[in-house]
Design an enzyme around this catalytic site. Structure first.
Site, PDB file in Angstrom:
ATOM      1  N   ARG A   1       0.856  -1.182   0.000  1.00 12.14           N
ATOM      2  CA  ARG A   1       0.000   0.000   0.000  1.00 12.14           C
ATOM      3  C   ARG A   1       0.895   1.236   0.000  1.00 12.14           C
ATOM      4  NH1 ARG A   1      -3.888   2.231   4.914  1.00 12.14           N
ATOM      5  NH2 ARG A   1      -4.896   3.897   3.710  1.00 12.14           N
ATOM      6  N   HIS A   2       0.407   2.319  -0.588  1.00 12.65           N
ATOM      7  CA  HIS A   2       1.167   3.571  -0.574  1.00 12.65           C
ATOM      8  C   HIS A   2       1.441   4.027   0.853  1.00 12.65           C
ATOM      9  CE1 HIS A   2      -2.347   5.898   0.704  1.00 12.65           C
ATOM     10  NE2 HIS A   2      -3.056   5.168  -0.162  1.00 12.65           N
TER      11      HIS A   2
ATOM     12  N   ARG B   1      -0.278   9.093  -5.296  1.00  9.36           N
ATOM     13  CA  ARG B   1       0.339   8.601  -4.063  1.00  9.36           C
ATOM     14  C   ARG B   1       0.958   7.225  -4.256  1.00  9.36           C
ATOM     15  NH1 ARG B   1      -5.155   8.817  -3.871  1.00  9.36           N
ATOM     16  NH2 ARG B   1      -6.379   7.040  -3.130  1.00  9.36           N
TER      17      ARG B   1
ATOM     18  N   GLU C   1      -7.743   3.005  -6.443  1.00  9.35           N
ATOM     19  CA  GLU C   1      -8.577   2.879  -5.251  1.00  9.35           C
ATOM     20  C   GLU C   1     -10.065   2.944  -5.608  1.00  9.35           C
ATOM     21  OE1 GLU C   1      -9.116   1.567  -2.665  1.00  9.35           O
ATOM     22  OE2 GLU C   1      -8.218   2.699  -1.006  1.00  9.35           O
TER      23      GLU C   1
END
Length: 206
Positions: A11-12, A66, A93
């Protein structure tokens, strides 16, 4: 549909909107200093993990800012040319529609039961103008099918909810169970058929 090669899912790192508890979705918020430190730590941990079994590797990411920023930091630790990252919009997302940029406190002014309703029916609940989990699951499932077809070790940099759905598909979970999966920014997951391993990325908090 089963993985045929390891899949590393990151995940970022933390963003400004994460700290403000705002819905990001398809809109972007830059990484904080802490988020960049998290990405650096994930890159170092991933480098050590990949070195245990050198093999051809594909590098995929969400096209949202991001995730791209995180991928470039991770890639520098891996010695990766930035051009080796492939953007896949299916990894983006979940879209929160008109809720993007708002905090839960702001959302609940007009939708006081929003979070409770979402938890009660995560599969079909849809933010105004956004998408539901069923739609997200469809595009993530298609992306995962292509990853499996490539039959090569893969690294993915993505997001909290879309990443949880990818993991949930691999683990054969229903929508409610996917909703409850943790979404860390200081760890990542090594996915294998029907299973996953959490890998901690140790970092010094900024």
């Amino acid at each position: 549909m089963k993985l045929s090669a390891p899949l590393y899912l990151l995940r970022h790192g933390e963003t400004a909107w994460n700290t403000e508890r705002r819905m990001q979705g398809t809109r972007n918020s830059d990484l904080t200093e802490r988020g960049r430190t998290q990405a650096l730590a994930m890159g170092r941990a991933l480098k050590a993990e990949l070195a245990l079994d050198p093999a051809p590797t594909a590098f995929l990411r969400s096209p949202l800012g991001r995730a791209k920023e995180t991928s470039l930091i991770v890639g520098r630790e891996l010695g990766l040319d930035p051009s080796e990252w492939r953007d896949d919009p299916r990894l983006a997302e979940l879209s929160y529609g008109t809720w993007e940029g708002l905090s839960w406190k702001e959302i609940e002014v007009d939708h006081p039961n929003a979070l409770a309703d979402w938890r009660a029916d995560p599969h079909t609940f849809c933010p105004p103008g956004g998408e539901n989990h069923a739609e997200l699951r469809q595009r993530i499932k298609a992306a995962l099918a292509d990853i499996i077809a490539e039959n090569i070790r893969t690294v993915v940099v993505g997001h909290g909810v879309s990443g949880a759905v990818l993991r949930g598909i691999n683990l054969c979970l229903d929508a409610r169970a996917m909703f409850l999966l943790e979404k860390p920014q200081d760890a990542f997951f090594r996915l294998s058929p029907g299973a996953e391993e959490r890998i901690l990325a140790a970092f010094e908090d900024a």
